[in-house]
Design a protein around this motif. Structure first.
Motif, short mmCIF file in Angstrom:
data_model
loop_
_atom_site.label_atom_id
_atom_site.label_comp_id
_atom_site.label_asym_id
_atom_site.label_seq_id
_atom_site.Cartn_x
_atom_site.Cartn_y
_atom_site.Cartn_z
N TYR A 619 1.06 -4.06 6.76
CA TYR A 619 -0.21 -3.43 6.41
C TYR A 619 -1.39 -4.38 6.61
CZ TYR A 619 1.99 0.67 4.34
OH TYR A 619 2.69 1.84 4.17
N GLN A 623 -5.73 -2.09 1.10
CA GLN A 623 -5.27 -1.10 0.13
C GLN A 623 -6.15 -1.01 -1.11
OE1 GLN A 623 -3.40 -3.10 1.94
NE2 GLN A 623 -1.32 -2.36 2.21
N THR A 629 -9.13 2.01 3.99
CA THR A 629 -7.75 2.31 4.39
C THR A 629 -7.69 3.61 5.18
OG1 THR A 629 -6.80 1.15 2.50
CG2 THR A 629 -5.43 2.84 3.53
#
Length: 671
Positions: A619, A623, A629
């Protein structure tokens, strides 16, 4: 339409990590409850034990066990020691840009001291990472551009070997070639590349306009993300993210896209043109790979990094009778070269005889064999930890660039101004002499070489494919008929969050089984070479249609070092144009499943700017902001035609790639 209007996004009330969902409530500051999602993500992180048990390369397992016995730590030990990694860093909500902080965003403290919320802080941090990636490829590219210019002007004694590339580039730039020598044209091409890299006064970006498709140029122009130059966009990105400047996350992400265009069309493509102009195009050839190809008794030299100028001369001189005789006088059988990361790949596919051993993550394992007499370290992906392992085995480490010095290493390299590039050959000779001395001083060092090696075919490019097939029509016909389901660029660095090289290898298994042609380069290409995917033997693993079409070509085409993403994008563009279809509508994909650094996120962004979806198992640290995101995942679909898909389960990710390519084919009416 303003890009800021197009950026209007809905707030989402959950974050997805694979099959897991965490539900959150939002306040007006844009802060979300990211802790649950981050905790779930951390559960997917690999351990050293996982790597030993599940690495696809037996040589890696062998060396990890060997270094355990010796008590020598590696990147995998240090990754375990760092656990649990910082939640704020993983979520992207830590800001340390000024000394009023550092500030962290939580439900309790939803704004930093200056008032920046999660959206702004996450976007700032992301933009700074992108700026670093633009600078990284741009800096090593500048060295090649300068070398091309100086070689053309007679300031350095390096032959210009890329006549075909120079002529093609001059034509694309609109340079009149009649009555001009190759050296004159090389100088003109170098000047354009340097101007595009460093322009401060706004003017058309010549490289972008010469090589990008008209459809993409219009898209970027409409979005107002055409860059002035990499130098300016890095400068501007750092300015925007400094104290009391851009506080609007959408505007920060607009600058991120603009910087991504600069990365793709100057830092990467401009650098690639300079390299191919100076050193020539790659040629298809076969090379031994992996640690079993190391040989005792030779002066063994590893070249590690991303800057090929000095390395090219080291390799050339090292093959001469003069230096082979000097090595033999010290009792050696000769001189052998080995590649770590991209400097080795660049030399390998042009000069041969440079055996690829490992990407950056595995560099310590290579040193742990005790077989290397000298380690040439230039720039990027050269971890400081190599010095500790080198010391254990009396391996001499030589740095060659002022941007990447290492404590305890000897230094024979270019100065900050590159004012001593005329000493390139002298530096290469000094380094070779030092390697021979090191060989003589290390006779008592025990050597442990795992008995695993393979052969790989390398040197693929648009130029080679055109020549091999007599044009691109056979590729176009194969895609339309389904013999090739789609084409993917499978690349990227490695990350100890993922079991080392496993995601790359198992992704490749599924893709070629489903008749997907793979292009590769850089760090991700090492496991594909080591485990036979860049060999025609791997056709046995491919789907029937792909196997029949390729005949005597491997199902994975090795295109070079990480900078050679430019080759992949050129191939994508040419095949799309020959198909009469926009790049964004073609059955193409980009995957960097194990990416880990700033260049990695830039590479993914550069292909998404083409309208190509990117797929990952790691990722981006966003977040902590639902808005950022969501923009990274889906927000670019409407404006660029592409998405970012992340799934820590690489098998699920591979199957999604297959299904997405099938959907793209259906939309084109090809199935």
């Amino acid at each position: 339409m303003s890009i800021l209007i197009q950026f209007e996004l809905k707030r989402y009330h959950h974050l997805k990590f694979g099959d897991n969902e965490s539900h959150h409530h939002h306040n007006s500051s844009g802060c979300n409850d990211y802790a649950t999602a981050i905790a779930e993500y951390r559960k997917s992180f690999a351990s050293k034990k996982d790597v030993i048990e599940q690495t696809p390369d037996p040589a890696v397992k062998d060396m990890l066990l060997h270094m355990n016995e010796k008590g020598i730590e590696t990147v995998f030990d240090r990754f375990d020691e760092q656990k649990p990694q910082c939640s704020f860093g993983l979520a992207g909500v830590c800001c340390k840009n000024c000394t009023m902080g550092p500030c962290k965003i939580t439900k309790k403290t939803p704004r930093g001291v200056c008032g920046a919320d999660a959206d702004v802080i996450v976007a700032r941090n992301l933009l700074r990472s992108i700026a670093a990636g633009v600078a990284a490829h741009g800096a090593r590219g500048r060295e090649c551009m300068l070398a091309l210019k100086y070689a053309a002007e007679g300031k350095i004694d390096i032959p210009i070997e890329g006549e075909a590339k120079i002529l093609a580039s001059a034509k694309a730039f609109g340079i009149e070639t009649e009555d001009k020598t190759i050296t004159e044209l090389a100088a003109l091409v170098a000047d354009i590349l340097l101007e595009d890299l460093s322009r401060t006064v706004p003017a058309p970006h010549k490289t972008l306009h010469a090589f990008a498709s008209k459809e993409r140029i219009k898209t970027w122009s409409d979005l107002d993300i055409i860059p002035i130059s990499p130098y300016h966009e890095v400068f501007e990105s750092l300015h925007r993210t400094s104290t009391g400047n851009d506080g609007y996350w959408k505007n920060l992400l607009k600058q991120m896209l603009r910087s991504g265009v600069a990365f793709a069309w100057s830092s990467v493509l401009g650098s690639s043109i300079a390299m191919d102009s100076l050193f020539g195009l790659p040629t298809r050839s076969t090379s031994k790979v992996n640690l079993g190809a190391l040989e005792k008794g030779y002066v063994n030299i590893a070249v590690h990094g991303h800057s090929p100028v000095l390395v090219s001369q080291i390799v050339k001189f090292g093959k001469t009778d003069e230096f082979i005789s000097l090595a033999k006088e010290k009792g050696a059988l000769g001189i052998k070269f080995y590649g770590i990361c991209c400097s080795g790949l660049s030399a390998m596919y042009r000069y041969g005889g440079v055996i690829p051993l490992s990407n950056a993550i595995g560099a310590e394992l290579v040193l742990g064999t005790g077989a290397l007499d000298l380690w040439v370290a230039d720039v990027q992906d050269v971890f400081p930890s190599i010095m500790d392992v080198a010391k254990c085995f009396k391996t001499t480490v030589v740095t060659t660039n002022d941007s990447a010095r290492l404590p305890g290493a000897e230094h024979f390299g270019y100065d900050h101004d590159h004012s001593n590039m005329d000493q390139t050959n002298a530096l290469a000779r000094k380094i070779l002499l030092r390697a021979i001395e090191s060989f003589a001083d290390r006779r008592e060092i025990p050597v442990h070489i795992p008995k695993y090696e393979a052969e790989a075919e390398v040197g693929f490019s648009l130029e080679y494919i055109n020549k091999y097939y007599g044009g691109l029509n056979p590729i176009v016909d194969a895609i339309k008929s389904g013999e090739i389901l789609g084409i993917i660029n499978l690349v990227g660095c490695n990350n100890p969050r993922i079991i080392y090289e496993k995601a790359v290898v198992e992704l490749a298994d599924i893709l070629i089984k489903n008749n997907i042609l793979i292009l590769t380069n850089g760090c991700a290409s090492f496991p594909l070479m080591k485990l036979g995917y860049c060999s025609t033997n791997a056709l046995e693993l491919a789907g029937h249609k792909l196997k029949v079409f390729l005949k005597d070509l491997p199902p994975v085409w090795h295109m070079g070092e990480c900078l050679d993403n430019a080759r992949a994008s050129a191939f994508f563009k040419a095949v799309a144009e020959a198909s009469g279809v926009a790049i964004k509508d073609m059955p193409y994909a980009f995957a960097s499943p194990e990416w880990s650094n700033e260049k990695g996120i830039c590479a993914a962004l550069s292909f998404r700017l083409l309208g190509i979806d990117s797929y990952h198992c790691v990722y981006v640290p966003t977040q902590g902001s639902d808005n950022v995101t969501e923009f990274m995942k889906n927000g670019t679909k409407d404006i660029l035609g592409s998405r970012m898909i992340v799934n820590v389960n690489h098998i699920e990710l591979a199957n999604q790639i297959v299904n997405d390519l099938k959907e793209q084919r259906k939309a084109l009416g090809w199935d």
